[in-house]
Design an enzyme around this catalytic site. Structure first.
Site, short mmCIF file in Angstrom:
data_model
loop_
_atom_site.label_atom_id
_atom_site.label_comp_id
_atom_site.label_asym_id
_atom_site.label_seq_id
_atom_site.Cartn_x
_atom_site.Cartn_y
_atom_site.Cartn_z
N ASP A 16 38.84 41.53 39.56
CA ASP A 16 38.29 42.65 38.83
C ASP A 16 36.76 42.27 38.88
OD1 ASP A 16 38.00 45.00 37.20
OD2 ASP A 16 37.80 43.26 35.54
N ASP A 18 34.31 43.92 36.00
CA ASP A 18 33.73 44.05 34.77
C ASP A 18 34.73 43.42 33.74
OD1 ASP A 18 31.40 45.98 35.01
OD2 ASP A 18 32.99 47.18 35.54
N ASP A 172 40.94 40.79 33.46
CA ASP A 172 40.69 40.70 32.17
C ASP A 172 41.27 42.06 31.12
OD1 ASP A 172 37.71 42.25 30.93
OD2 ASP A 172 38.61 42.63 32.76
#
Length: 219
Positions: A16, A18, A172
């Site tokens: 991922d 961001d 996250d």
């Protein structure tokens, strides 16, 4: 989380962007709060941060427009993108350990993100990581599916021409982890605190340090 069985071999890593590679979510939340405050809407920072994490931004804007129509104009998203890019160029930093990780990782890797490609590329360029991914970027806007839909993760697996069980996703957000589980990849959940959430231990491990990615791929 751990398993009593030997871990499957990993041949590619999907990141991922961001909150995993770049610390953009905090900056984006502040920009959105500032834009709303200009119209008299004051919201909680932690709430905005949680609202943004791992979700399609257009849906977030739809929710804000429904609640505060006077504060969310038709060009809100375009204005937000312009302001965040300016903020990123001034303040964006990589997540601790991210640069060292992508430099040390000797496996094929890509980024799969809910963000537009232009934003992903800008974030990676600003933080010095774009050259490590070249054109290996999968954007939800091009796939037409946003996490937790597994299609985005499966598109990343297809980029490597590998079955999902040979790929590792580093995420996250809860939405990202759920996308990974549904896609059938292995998942490292980075700094996710989800009391009461029970993910399959043979597929998901919780980590607090990106250096743990190297440990996992070497297993």
């Amino acid at each position: 989380m751990s398993s009593n069985t030997a871990p499957d071999r990993i041949d590619a890593v999907i990141f991922d962007c961001d909150g995993t590679l770049v610390d953009s979510e905090t900056l984006s939340a502040k920009v959105a709060l500032d834009m709303l405050a200009e119209h008299g809407v004051v919201l909680d920072y932690e709430d905005m941060l949680a609202r943004n994490r791992g979700r399609q931004f257009a849906r977030i804007v739809d929710e804000l427009r429904a609640a505060y129509p006077h504060a969310v104009a038709d060009d809100f998203i375009e204005d937000f993108r312009t302001r965040t890019l300016h903020t990123f160029r001034q303040h964006l930093q990589p997540i601790a350990g991210a640069v060292a990780l992508v430099e040390a990782l000797h496996l094929p890797m890509c980024v799969a993100s809910n963000a537009p490609r232009a934003k992903i590329e800008a974030c990676l360029e600003i933080t010095g990581m774009l050259s490590h991914f070249q054109d290996r970027i999968v954007s939800a806007y091009e796939v037409g599916a946003w996490k937790p839909d597994p299609a985005l993760v499966l598109a990343a697996c297809a980029l490597f021409d590998l079955p999902p069980e040979r790929c590792l996703l580093v995420e996250d957000s809860v939405a990202g982890v759920e996308a990974g589980i549904a896609a059938g990849v292995h998942v490292l959940a980075y700094r996710i605190d989800t009391p009461g959430t029970h993910w399959p231990s043979d597929r998901v491990r919780l980590i607090d340090d990106l250096a743990d990615v190297l440990t996992r791929v070497a297993a």
